[in-house]
Design a protein around this motif. Structure first.
Motif, mmCIF file in Angstrom:
data_model
loop_
_atom_site.group_PDB
_atom_site.id
_atom_site.type_symbol
_atom_site.label_atom_id
_atom_site.label_comp_id
_atom_site.label_asym_id
_atom_site.label_seq_id
_atom_site.Cartn_x
_atom_site.Cartn_y
_atom_site.Cartn_z
ATOM 1 N N ASN A 25 6.249 -2.302 5.381
ATOM 2 C CA ASN A 25 6.109 -1.521 4.154
ATOM 3 C C ASN A 25 5.111 -0.406 4.419
ATOM 4 N N ILE A 27 3.259 2.521 2.680
ATOM 5 C CA ILE A 27 2.951 2.877 1.290
ATOM 6 C C ILE A 27 2.208 4.205 1.272
ATOM 7 N N PHE A 107 4.179 1.145 -5.205
ATOM 8 C CA PHE A 107 4.130 -0.243 -4.736
ATOM 9 C C PHE A 107 3.215 -0.998 -5.691
ATOM 10 N N TYR A 124 2.029 -4.330 6.435
ATOM 11 C CA TYR A 124 1.815 -3.357 5.359
ATOM 12 C C TYR A 124 0.916 -2.249 5.889
ATOM 13 N N THR A 126 -0.954 1.224 4.545
ATOM 14 C CA THR A 126 -1.275 2.009 3.358
ATOM 15 C C THR A 126 -1.867 3.357 3.744
ATOM 16 N N ILE A 137 -3.526 -3.167 -4.116
ATOM 17 C CA ILE A 137 -2.701 -3.683 -3.023
ATOM 18 C C ILE A 137 -3.365 -4.907 -2.383
ATOM 19 N N LEU A 141 -1.697 -8.598 -1.972
ATOM 20 C CA LEU A 141 -1.531 -9.250 -0.673
ATOM 21 C C LEU A 141 -2.320 -10.553 -0.591
ATOM 22 N N PRO A 153 3.872 -12.029 4.940
ATOM 23 C CA PRO A 153 2.866 -11.002 5.227
ATOM 24 C C PRO A 153 1.891 -11.479 6.302
ATOM 25 N N TRP A 156 -2.225 -6.022 7.566
ATOM 26 C CA TRP A 156 -2.387 -4.844 6.705
ATOM 27 C C TRP A 156 -3.205 -3.819 7.481
#
Length: 267
Positions: A25, A27, A107, A124, A126, A137, A141, A153, A156
């Protein structure tokens, strides 16, 4: 004399030899996000050439392209008015033959306060403008359930910057089981950027984040190459997770004005 072992984080094994493409993902599709997408295209092509399953990227952004975005972001005059995520993903798919997805929405939690089904991913990334979005976020998460599924997940990676400086921070979502090692002190948990640098993020929230009306105005807020420099260095860290299977660093600080970078060590 007993020497101290180097702290090391070993990559979750699923990233090394997955049965399906690793879901990502991304974002934010602005100055940094648009450059990160290009790096992910290169990474996906390289991984598949090495026999890896590659990446399946979903890009989230509800903003439309304006003339102020041209030049500093990966957009053309003919794309003004289109959704950023749609323009970028359509271009990526045509260029690389992928089937990546665009989301023209923010998101965020679903109506039940949980992570939407189409928002589940292994990694993820960002590239957002505000501290609030990072805290939101992080909360999503932190409360995401590990269900022993391939899209659980796991990592990040957050990109953030001001005019000439920026940082990239890699975090684990939960604990990543580590192998036994006689050579290294393994680290199974890497803290969230919101936990470690929360106060700094809150202070940065007072900065002006109103949209720019022109490229000249945008360049007063962010230098021309700060986004691309962060994107290349940050994605290099992600690439090393795949290629080397371990990392002694979990991010870095960058000052582009005097060309200094400082790694953030694991542990």
């Amino acid at each position: 004399m007993k020497t101290e072992k180097t702290k090391m984080h070993f990559t979750d094994p699923y990233l090394i030899s997955p049965t399906n493409p690793i879901t990502v993902n991304l974002i934010g599709a602005g100055g940094t996000g648009s450059k990160v997408l290009t790096a992910l295209m290169e990474m996906n092509h390289s991984l598949t050439a090495l026999g890896h399953a590659g990446l399946a990227v979903r890009l989230w952004d509800d903003d439309s392209i304006t003339t102020a975005n041209l030049g500093r972001q990966r957009f053309a005059q003919s794309e003004v008015g289109l959704y950023k995520s749609v323009a970028l993903i359509n271009r990526a798919n045509r260029f690389m033959g992928t089937n990546w997805k665009a989301e023209t929405q923010k998101f965020q939690r679903d109506s039940f306060g949980k992570l939407p089904t189409n928002a589940k991913a292994t990694i993820y990334i960002t590239c957002t403008d505000t501290a609030k979005s990072r805290f939101d976020i992080a909360d999503i998460l932190k409360n995401s359930r590990r269900a022993h599924h391939r899209d659980d997940p796991r990592y990040w990676m957050d990109f953030g910057n001001s005019q000439y400086t920026g940082q990239v921070v890699l975090s684990t979502i939960g604990e990543i089981k580590q192998p036994k090692s006689e050579k290294f002190e393994t680290v199974e948990s890497l803290p969230f950027v919101t936990e470690e640098f929360g106060e700094l993020l809150k202070q940065s929230q007072t900065a002006d984040d109103t949209p720019s009306c022109s490229l000249a105005e945008a360049l007063e807020k962010q230098d021309l190459f700060i986004n691309s420099a962060l994107a290349q260095m940050g994605c290099s860290l992600l690439w090393n997770l795949f290629r080397n299977g371990m990392t002694a660093n979990r991010g870095f600080f960058l000052n582009l004005k005097d060309f200094r970078s400082q790694p953030i060590a694991v542990g």
